[in-house]
Design a protein around this motif. Structure first.
Motif, short mmCIF file in Angstrom:
data_model
loop_
_atom_site.label_atom_id
_atom_site.label_comp_id
_atom_site.label_asym_id
_atom_site.label_seq_id
_atom_site.Cartn_x
_atom_site.Cartn_y
_atom_site.Cartn_z
N TYR A 1 45.67 27.80 45.08
CA TYR A 1 45.99 28.47 46.30
C TYR A 1 44.96 29.65 46.45
N LEU A 2 44.54 29.97 47.62
CA LEU A 2 43.70 31.04 47.77
C LEU A 2 44.14 31.74 49.09
N SER A 3 44.23 33.22 49.13
CA SER A 3 44.98 33.96 50.32
C SER A 3 44.26 35.08 50.13
N ILE A 4 43.61 35.63 51.12
CA ILE A 4 42.73 36.75 51.41
C ILE A 4 43.22 37.41 52.55
N THR A 63 39.50 44.11 50.79
CA THR A 63 40.35 42.56 50.92
C THR A 63 41.21 42.72 49.40
N THR A 64 42.46 42.00 49.71
CA THR A 64 43.27 41.66 48.70
C THR A 64 43.22 40.21 48.76
N VAL A 65 43.06 39.53 47.46
CA VAL A 65 42.74 38.17 47.20
C VAL A 65 43.82 37.66 46.05
N SER A 66 44.63 36.72 46.83
CA SER A 66 45.52 35.96 45.62
C SER A 66 44.88 34.68 45.24
N GLY A 89 47.92 31.25 52.95
CA GLY A 89 46.63 31.29 52.58
C GLY A 89 46.41 29.63 52.65
N TYR A 90 45.83 29.36 51.78
CA TYR A 90 45.21 27.69 51.63
C TYR A 90 45.50 27.06 50.18
N LEU A 91 45.45 25.64 50.31
CA LEU A 91 45.78 24.93 49.20
C LEU A 91 44.27 24.30 49.21
N LEU A 92 43.49 24.65 48.35
CA LEU A 92 42.07 24.04 48.32
C LEU A 92 42.05 22.84 47.10
N GLN A 93 41.78 21.73 47.31
CA GLN A 93 41.60 20.57 46.35
C GLN A 93 40.44 20.59 45.55
N TYR A 94 40.48 20.52 44.54
CA TYR A 94 39.26 20.38 43.57
C TYR A 94 39.30 19.10 42.69
N ASP A 95 38.44 18.34 42.56
CA ASP A 95 38.26 17.10 41.88
C ASP A 95 37.84 17.36 40.47
N VAL A 96 37.35 18.45 40.04
CA VAL A 96 37.12 18.72 38.83
C VAL A 96 37.75 20.02 38.43
N GLY A 97 37.70 20.65 37.21
CA GLY A 97 38.38 21.76 36.72
C GLY A 97 37.26 22.83 36.86
N LEU A 98 37.56 24.17 36.98
CA LEU A 98 36.60 25.11 37.25
C LEU A 98 37.01 26.45 36.76
N PRO A 99 36.13 27.41 36.29
CA PRO A 99 36.37 28.64 35.99
C PRO A 99 36.42 29.50 37.32
N ASP A 111 41.63 32.98 57.86
CA ASP A 111 41.84 31.41 58.10
C ASP A 111 40.80 30.94 57.17
N LEU A 112 40.61 29.71 57.11
CA LEU A 112 39.77 28.78 56.26
C LEU A 112 38.24 29.44 56.54
N GLU A 113 37.96 29.44 57.73
CA GLU A 113 36.58 29.82 58.16
C GLU A 113 36.26 31.30 57.53
N GLN A 114 37.00 32.19 57.58
CA GLN A 114 36.80 33.15 57.27
C GLN A 114 36.82 33.46 55.58
N ILE A 115 37.57 32.65 54.91
CA ILE A 115 37.82 32.38 53.55
C ILE A 115 36.51 32.02 53.06
N VAL A 116 35.89 30.78 53.93
CA VAL A 116 34.45 30.26 53.35
C VAL A 116 33.35 31.33 53.52
N GLN A 117 33.40 32.00 54.78
CA GLN A 117 32.45 33.15 54.83
C GLN A 117 32.55 34.08 53.67
N TRP A 118 33.72 34.60 53.28
CA TRP A 118 33.84 35.57 52.19
C TRP A 118 33.28 35.07 51.09
N LEU A 119 33.70 33.78 50.57
CA LEU A 119 33.26 33.24 49.38
C LEU A 119 31.70 33.01 49.38
N GLU A 120 31.20 32.69 50.62
CA GLU A 120 29.64 32.74 50.52
C GLU A 120 29.25 34.00 50.36
#
Length: 184
Positions: free
Chosen positions: A157-160, A124-127, A84-94, A168-177
């Motif tokens: 960490y996000l893996s789909i 989909t199986t999402v971790s 998957g991918y390590l996504l960096q966040y500048d603030v905390g989030l639920p 891949d990252l583009e597919q993850i972004v599309q899935w989140l959208e």
């Protein structure tokens, strides 16, 4: 009386699965049990079995329109990590469930720390890993926008996975959208 037996067998199944996965993590068992339990037809079967046992139709949860996957799209950068991918966040989030599904793993892993894996109804199986807190138990049904856990500023960490392919990252972004558009 029948409901008591369902609970007993469900608890027994979960306990046995968790024990075997723990033995796998410790290297005692060579069979990749976690992989078998968190992919493909096994998840569909467990999801359908769990839903048939625990009919949640009478339990309605009202959610507001400000929850969902939209916050996950605000990552500052991303880097490949494991499947998957390590996504960096500048603030905390639920972190909320993207849709209805079944929690198939909740625990701690060597590489992703506090992790929750969900088999969603779309196949989909999402971790979600490196969470700071977990809000669901394994083998429980969840609804879209249920709280999964909390993430402080830092890496998530996000893996789909769908079928045998990891997004891949583009597919993850599309899935989140796509999950964002399903919010109420």
């Amino acid at each position: 009386m029948f409901k008591k037996w369902k609970w007993f067998f469900t608890i027994l199944l979960v306990a046995a699965t968790m024990l075997v996965i723990r033995l796998e993590d410790q290297g005692v068992v060579d069979t990749p049990v976690r992989k078998m339990v968190t992919t493909s037809a096994d998840l569909t079967y467990l999801s359908e079995l769990g839903q048939s046992w625990f009919d949640k139709e009478n339990e309605t949860i009202t959610v507001s329109s400000d929850v969902g996957q939209a916050d996950l799209l605000t990552f500052a950068n991303a880097q490949v990590f494991k499947e998957g991918y390590l996504l960096q966040y500048d603030v905390g989030l639920p972190v909320y469930a993207g849709q209805n599904g079944l929690v198939v793993f909740t625990g701690h892993t060597k590489y992703t720390g506090k992790t929750m894996t969900i088999s969603y109804d779309d196949g989909t199986t999402v971790s979600y890993g490196m969470l700071d807190s977990l809000a669901q138990l394994p083998y429980t049904s969840i609804q879209a926008n249920d709280l999964i856990g909390m993430k402080e500023a830092g890496q998530l960490y996000l893996s789909i996975e769908k079928g045998d392919a990891h997004y891949d990252l583009e597919q993850i972004v599309q899935w989140l959208e796509t999950m964002e558009t399903h919010e109420d």
